[in-house]
Design an enzyme around this catalytic site. Structure first.
Site, PDB file in Angstrom:
ATOM      1  N   HIS A  52     -19.069  -5.688 -35.085  1.00 27.80           N
ATOM      2  CA  HIS A  52     -18.803  -7.137 -35.082  1.00 27.80           C
ATOM      3  C   HIS A  52     -17.555  -7.686 -35.989  1.00 27.80           C
ATOM      4  O   HIS A  52     -17.707  -6.768 -37.026  1.00 27.80           O
ATOM      5  CB  HIS A  52     -19.726  -7.864 -35.506  1.00 27.80           C
ATOM      6  CG  HIS A  52     -19.804  -9.361 -35.511  1.00 27.80           C
ATOM      7  ND1 HIS A  52     -19.613 -10.078 -34.506  1.00 27.80           N
ATOM      8  CD2 HIS A  52     -19.490 -10.249 -36.635  1.00 27.80           C
ATOM      9  CE1 HIS A  52     -19.187 -11.486 -34.905  1.00 27.80           C
ATOM     10  NE2 HIS A  52     -19.280 -11.627 -36.235  1.00 27.80           N
ATOM     11  N   ALA A  69      -4.214   7.981 -10.781  1.00 24.75           N
ATOM     12  CA  ALA A  69      -3.767   9.386 -11.535  1.00 24.75           C
ATOM     13  C   ALA A  69      -4.796  10.130 -12.219  1.00 24.75           C
ATOM     14  O   ALA A  69      -4.946  11.163 -12.038  1.00 24.75           O
ATOM     15  CB  ALA A  69      -2.714   8.715 -12.527  1.00 24.75           C
ATOM     16  N   GLY A  75       0.816  -1.379   0.133  1.00 24.07           N
ATOM     17  CA  GLY A  75       0.014   0.019  -0.176  1.00 24.07           C
ATOM     18  C   GLY A  75       0.708   1.279   0.036  1.00 24.07           C
ATOM     19  O   GLY A  75       2.088   1.227  -0.014  1.00 24.07           O
TER      20      GLY A  75
HETATM   21  P1  FAD Z   1       2.400  12.204  -7.126  1.00 23.52           P
HETATM   22  O1  FAD Z   1       2.376  11.703  -8.528  1.00 23.52           O
HETATM   23  O2  FAD Z   1       3.085  11.301  -6.318  1.00 23.52           O
HETATM   24  O3  FAD Z   1       3.288  13.539  -7.338  1.00 23.52           O
HETATM   25  C1  FAD Z   1       3.657  14.354  -6.348  1.00 23.52           C
HETATM   26  C2  FAD Z   1       4.684  15.187  -6.673  1.00 23.52           C
HETATM   27  O4  FAD Z   1       5.073  16.109  -5.629  1.00 23.52           O
HETATM   28  C3  FAD Z   1       5.969  14.562  -6.650  1.00 23.52           C
HETATM   29  O5  FAD Z   1       6.562  14.707  -7.618  1.00 23.52           O
HETATM   30  C4  FAD Z   1       6.803  14.784  -5.392  1.00 23.52           C
HETATM   31  O6  FAD Z   1       8.310  14.917  -5.660  1.00 23.52           O
HETATM   32  C5  FAD Z   1       6.234  16.217  -5.142  1.00 23.52           C
HETATM   33  N1  FAD Z   1       6.432  16.994  -3.809  1.00 23.52           N
HETATM   34  C6  FAD Z   1       5.986  16.343  -2.783  1.00 23.52           C
HETATM   35  N2  FAD Z   1       6.336  17.066  -1.590  1.00 23.52           N
HETATM   36  C7  FAD Z   1       6.579  18.261  -2.226  1.00 23.52           C
HETATM   37  C8  FAD Z   1       7.193  19.568  -1.461  1.00 23.52           C
HETATM   38  N3  FAD Z   1       6.853  19.520  -0.174  1.00 23.52           N
HETATM   39  N4  FAD Z   1       7.380  20.442  -2.428  1.00 23.52           N
HETATM   40  C9  FAD Z   1       7.609  20.277  -3.510  1.00 23.52           C
HETATM   41  N5  FAD Z   1       7.201  19.000  -4.338  1.00 23.52           N
HETATM   42  C10 FAD Z   1       6.733  18.096  -3.648  1.00 23.52           C
HETATM   43  N6  FAD Z   1      -2.349   5.277 -11.030  1.00 23.52           N
HETATM   44  C11 FAD Z   1      -3.266   4.883 -12.099  1.00 23.52           C
HETATM   45  O7  FAD Z   1      -4.134   5.643 -12.291  1.00 23.52           O
HETATM   46  N7  FAD Z   1      -2.896   3.956 -13.014  1.00 23.52           N
HETATM   47  C12 FAD Z   1      -1.841   3.267 -12.897  1.00 23.52           C
HETATM   48  O8  FAD Z   1      -1.645   2.347 -14.096  1.00 23.52           O
HETATM   49  C13 FAD Z   1      -1.002   3.185 -12.011  1.00 23.52           C
HETATM   50  N8  FAD Z   1       0.238   2.562 -11.789  1.00 23.52           N
HETATM   51  C14 FAD Z   1       0.937   2.800 -10.744  1.00 23.52           C
HETATM   52  C15 FAD Z   1       2.351   1.852 -10.601  1.00 23.52           C
HETATM   53  C16 FAD Z   1       2.859   1.996  -9.732  1.00 23.52           C
HETATM   54  C17 FAD Z   1       4.359   1.117  -9.502  1.00 23.52           C
HETATM   55  C18 FAD Z   1       2.733   3.173  -8.565  1.00 23.52           C
HETATM   56  C19 FAD Z   1       3.587   3.353  -7.552  1.00 23.52           C
HETATM   57  C20 FAD Z   1       1.627   3.812  -8.746  1.00 23.52           C
HETATM   58  C21 FAD Z   1       0.626   3.704  -9.704  1.00 23.52           C
HETATM   59  N9  FAD Z   1      -0.531   4.414  -9.731  1.00 23.52           N
HETATM   60  C22 FAD Z   1      -1.298   4.481 -10.849  1.00 23.52           C
HETATM   61  C23 FAD Z   1      -0.764   5.498  -8.970  1.00 23.52           C
HETATM   62  C24 FAD Z   1      -0.516   6.989  -9.374  1.00 23.52           C
HETATM   63  O9  FAD Z   1       0.861   7.008  -9.763  1.00 23.52           O
HETATM   64  C25 FAD Z   1      -0.871   8.020  -8.496  1.00 23.52           C
HETATM   65  O10 FAD Z   1      -2.234   7.722  -7.718  1.00 23.52           O
HETATM   66  C26 FAD Z   1      -0.575   9.562  -8.763  1.00 23.52           C
HETATM   67  O11 FAD Z   1       0.749   9.557  -9.401  1.00 23.52           O
HETATM   68  C27 FAD Z   1      -0.843  10.337  -7.744  1.00 23.52           C
HETATM   69  O12 FAD Z   1      -0.679  11.589  -8.288  1.00 23.52           O
HETATM   70  P2  FAD Z   1      -0.243  13.032  -7.224  1.00 23.52           P
HETATM   71  O13 FAD Z   1      -0.085  13.980  -8.242  1.00 23.52           O
HETATM   72  O14 FAD Z   1      -1.243  12.979  -6.457  1.00 23.52           O
HETATM   73  O15 FAD Z   1       0.886  12.428  -6.516  1.00 23.52           O
HETATM   74  P1  NAD Z   2      -2.940  -2.132  -2.556  1.00 25.21           P
HETATM   75  O1  NAD Z   2      -3.917  -1.588  -1.369  1.00 25.21           O
HETATM   76  O2  NAD Z   2      -3.451  -2.397  -3.819  1.00 25.21           O
HETATM   77  O3  NAD Z   2      -2.357  -3.614  -2.123  1.00 25.21           O
HETATM   78  C1  NAD Z   2      -1.520  -3.821  -1.073  1.00 25.21           C
HETATM   79  C2  NAD Z   2      -1.801  -5.288  -0.589  1.00 25.21           C
HETATM   80  O4  NAD Z   2      -1.058  -5.562   0.371  1.00 25.21           O
HETATM   81  C3  NAD Z   2      -3.224  -5.433  -0.093  1.00 25.21           C
HETATM   82  O5  NAD Z   2      -3.929  -6.602  -0.648  1.00 25.21           O
HETATM   83  C4  NAD Z   2      -3.149  -5.754   1.445  1.00 25.21           C
HETATM   84  O6  NAD Z   2      -4.168  -6.638   1.820  1.00 25.21           O
HETATM   85  C5  NAD Z   2      -1.538  -6.349   1.346  1.00 25.21           C
HETATM   86  N1  NAD Z   2      -0.975  -6.391   2.750  1.00 25.21           N
HETATM   87  C6  NAD Z   2      -0.882  -5.066   3.554  1.00 25.21           C
HETATM   88  N2  NAD Z   2      -0.010  -5.293   4.479  1.00 25.21           N
HETATM   89  C7  NAD Z   2       0.534  -6.441   4.477  1.00 25.21           C
HETATM   90  C8  NAD Z   2       1.569  -7.276   5.249  1.00 25.21           C
HETATM   91  N3  NAD Z   2       2.163  -6.879   6.319  1.00 25.21           N
HETATM   92  N4  NAD Z   2       1.643  -8.528   4.725  1.00 25.21           N
HETATM   93  C9  NAD Z   2       1.142  -9.010   3.536  1.00 25.21           C
HETATM   94  N5  NAD Z   2       0.253  -8.302   2.703  1.00 25.21           N
HETATM   95  C10 NAD Z   2       0.037  -7.000   3.093  1.00 25.21           C
HETATM   96  O7  NAD Z   2      -1.512  -1.441  -2.361  1.00 25.21           O
HETATM   97  P2  NAD Z   2      -0.414  -1.374  -3.574  1.00 25.21           P
HETATM   98  O8  NAD Z   2      -0.230  -2.613  -4.392  1.00 25.21           O
HETATM   99  O9  NAD Z   2       1.053  -0.978  -2.829  1.00 25.21           O
HETATM  100  O10 NAD Z   2      -0.627   0.019  -4.457  1.00 25.21           O
HETATM  101  C11 NAD Z   2      -0.641   1.214  -3.830  1.00 25.21           C
HETATM  102  C12 NAD Z   2      -1.576   1.882  -4.738  1.00 25.21           C
HETATM  103  O11 NAD Z   2      -0.875   2.787  -6.036  1.00 25.21           O
HETATM  104  C13 NAD Z   2      -2.883   1.316  -4.952  1.00 25.21           C
HETATM  105  O12 NAD Z   2      -3.847   1.563  -4.048  1.00 25.21           O
HETATM  106  C14 NAD Z   2      -3.375   2.083  -6.179  1.00 25.21           C
HETATM  107  O13 NAD Z   2      -4.289   3.032  -5.807  1.00 25.21           O
HETATM  108  C15 NAD Z   2      -2.111   2.566  -6.728  1.00 25.21           C
HETATM  109  N6  NAD Z   2      -1.694   1.802  -8.122  1.00 25.21           N
HETATM  110  C16 NAD Z   2      -2.673   1.833  -9.203  1.00 25.21           C
HETATM  111  C17 NAD Z   2      -2.360   1.033 -10.117  1.00 25.21           C
HETATM  112  C18 NAD Z   2      -3.377   0.937 -11.311  1.00 25.21           C
HETATM  113  O14 NAD Z   2      -4.201   1.875 -11.343  1.00 25.21           O
HETATM  114  N7  NAD Z   2      -3.409   0.126 -11.990  1.00 25.21           N
HETATM  115  C19 NAD Z   2      -1.234   0.362 -10.064  1.00 25.21           C
HETATM  116  C20 NAD Z   2      -0.198   0.597  -9.303  1.00 25.21           C
HETATM  117  C21 NAD Z   2      -0.717   1.249  -8.120  1.00 25.21           C
END
Ligand code: FAD
Ligand code: NAD
Length: 486
Positions: free
Chosen positions: A459, A335, A286
């Site tokens: 289709h 995002a 998470g």
């Molecule tokens: P962020 O993208 O985290 O951006 C915040 C920015 O603020 C960062 O650049 C940080 O450096 C900057 N910042 C923080 N504090 C400060 C400060 N005090 N001063 C200046 N700058 C600061 N979501 C999807 O919808 N689809 C996906 O397929 C998807 N895949 C993901 C895969 C992975 C591996 C991960 C980790 C996440 C994924 N997510 C996905 C989730 C998505 O990346 C986030 O929901 C999204 O980036 C959040 O956007 P945000 O702008 O709120 O924050």
């Molecule tokens: P997640 O909440 O999707 O999954 C975390 C999983 O870890 C849960 O199933 C939870 O039960 C388990 N877990 C928690 N503590 C644990 C422990 N101590 N031992 C074993 N299992 C444990 O979170 P994530 O996969 O880390 O992703 C974080 C967030 O990033 C997501 O909630 C999602 O919003 C965002 N994200 C989105 C996408 C996408 O939209 N395709 C892709 C990647 C990430």
């Protein structure tokens, strides 16, 4: 200290946005489009001290993970699924550095694109860490520790989120990594452990499994993907098991021991102790909102009991003129959710009564096949006592799915029993994300399943599964025998 991509260097702006992720940069662009003088603060920098824009999504999230999902799927298809098409390839090779270089190139093209858009829109980009003080003052501390003070009529907090760490498995960025580390392994681990079978675990576990790793996922919950529709989660679990992902539910990790070559994980299931030895371990349990040093105690901003910045339905904080959007506020950490909050806030700053329909935010897991959902799931409707109808349709009965060899999965549509209004859609199967997006459009327009029933679907397409599921709601699907669905 200010790095100006466009706009004027001034100490006062109509809007200052802190954080350049998909929430912050989209908000800044919309503000600028509306004619507001806008500054965007980003603290991430590259080796040359230039700000790295795009946040988690572009740099270490959505985009690089999808680049690797695409590359790894091509490899797995070439290796395992071409023969059935009568295509033979003798020698399939894998070059991980090239795969990673392709991913990096995509990331830098997109982050460069964001920089270009900000410049074009005359947004002032300030490099450093921003902190909100009382009275909408913002303190900027740059990489060299120099401090400057700015002020704004409106401040938008968009600092995003970071991975949660758990005490038994501290990240060492070598053997034990978070999602960022798992996006840049230099070799395919022979045995890969993943703690957490959530979205990240499934996506990045799939990447390395397709490239040849033996993947074991340790999930604390007894139920797989508990937030998903139960039927879709069960079907997904079957499909992933067939692909060789070994998902162990109800697993409590008790200790992790790292040696130079390996990592040993101790865990228990129903009281029985187990150990597994891996080459690498991904911790994906998470993410949590990033609010440390984001605002001073007297700024008027507060956080809720889970650490999210407290906002109303319009993303206004308790401090006048201060807004918060994206992963630092309630709702799914996605995002597109953050970006649309950014647009809503920009419009509201400009004086328009903009709103966001949180009921129709889609969520997608980019496995193969994809798992996607929008609206309510069946267990939620049951819990709320809603009288609902359900229609499901399997991809196995779709001509296009047969032709593509993508017959796993189903489309499920839920509708109000009385009004016939669509309440939710859940898909595991080919193009699930795009099929659910069709239902997002339908739900946004308050459509009924009858609306979908009356539409013409091309289709042969995967979309025909949406049509048939809508027909199945009223037991009138054509290409299957209609049986009671509840
Ligand atoms: P962020 O993208 O985290 O951006 C915040 C920015 O603020 C960062 O650049 C940080 O450096 C900057 N910042 C923080 N504090 C400060 C400060 N005090 N001063 C200046 N700058 C600061 N979501 C999807 O919808 N689809 C996906 O397929 C998807 N895949 C993901 C895969 C992975 C591996 C991960 C980790 C996440 C994924 N997510 C996905 C989730 C998505 O990346 C986030 O929901 C999204 O980036 C959040 O956007 P945000 O702008 O709120 O924050
Ligand atoms: P997640 O909440 O999707 O999954 C975390 C999983 O870890 C849960 O199933 C939870 O039960 C388990 N877990 C928690 N503590 C644990 C422990 N101590 N031992 C074993 N299992 C444990 O979170 P994530 O996969 O880390 O992703 C974080 C967030 O990033 C997501 O909630 C999602 O919003 C965002 N994200 C989105 C996408 C996408 O939209 N395709 C892709 C990647 C990430």
């Amino acid at each position: 200290t200010a790095l100006v991509l466009g706009g004027n260097v001034s100490n006062h702006f109509e809007v200052i946005v802190i954080g350049s992720g998909p929430a912050g940069y989209v908000c800044a662009i919309r503000c600028a489009q509306l004619g507001l003088s806008t500054a965007l603060i980003e603290r991430n920098t590259d080796a040359g001290d230039k700000p790295v824009l795009g946040g988690t999504c572009l740099n270490v999230g959505c985009i690089p993970s999808k680049a690797l999902l695409d590359s790894s799927q091509r490899y797995a298809d070439t290796k395992h699924h071409l023969a059935e098409h009568g295509i033979g390839i003798d020698d399939v090779t894998l070059n991980i550095p090239e795969m990673m270089a392709r991913k990096e190139k995509i990331v830098s093209q997109l982050t460069g694109g964001v920089a270009g858009l900000l410049k074009h829109n005359k947004i002032t980009v300030l490099s450093g860490a921003g902190q909100l003080l009382a009275g909408r003052q913002v303190e900027l501390t740059d990489a060299q520790g120099q401090v400057a003070l700015y002020s704004a009529d409106n401040v938008v907090l968009a600092s995003g989120s970071e991975p949660v760490e758990i005490p038994p498995a501290p990240i060492d960025d070598d053997r034990v990594v978070d999602s960022t580390g798992a996006l840049c392994f230099d070799t395919v681990p022979a045995r890969l452990g993943v703690i957490g079978a959530g979205v990240i675990g499934l996506e990045l576990g799939s990447v390395w499994a397709r490239l040849g790793a033996d993947v074991v996922m340790l999930e604390a919950m007894e139920q797989f993907l508990p937030a998903m529709d139960e039927q879709i989660a069960k079907e997904s679990a079957k499909i992933f098991a067939k692909q060789g992902l070994d998902i162990r539910l109800g697993a409590r990790v008790t200790g992790v021991e790292v040696s130079p070559e390996q990592v040993t994980v101790a865990y228990s299931v129903e009281g029985a102790e187990h150990t597994e030895v891996f080459d690498r371990l991904i911790v994906a349990v998470g993410r949590r909102p990033r609010t440390e040093k984001l605002f001073s105690g007297d700024s008027g901003v507060s956080v809720d009991e889970r650490g999210f910045v407290f906002v109303n339905e319009h993303c206004a904080t308790e401090a006048p003129g201060v807004w918060a959007i994206g992963d630092i506020v309630r709702g799914p950490m996605l995002a597109h959710k953050g970006s649309e909050e950014g647009v809503m806030v920009a419009e509201r700053i400009h004086g328009k009564a903009a709103q966001l329909n949180y009921e129709v935010v889609p969520s997608i897991i980019y496995t193969h096949p994809e798992v996607a959902a929008v609206g309510k799931n069946e267990q939620e409707l049951k819990a709320e006592g809603v009288d609902y109808k359900v229609g499901t349709f399997p991809f196995a009965a779709i001509g296009r799915a047969q032709a593509a060899g993508e017959t796993d999965g189903l489309v499920k549509i839920l509708a109000d029993a009385d009004s016939d209004q669509i309440l939710g859609a859940h898909v595991v199967g080919p193009s699930a994300a795009d099929l659910v997006q069709q239902i997002v459009i339908a739900m946004e327009m308050a459509s009924s399943t009858e609306d979908l029933q009356l539409m013409v679907f091309g289709h042969p397409t995967m979309s025909e599964a949406v049509h048939e599921a809508a027909l199945a709601v009223d037991a009138r699907a054509i290409h299957m025998v209609n049986r009671p669905q509840r």
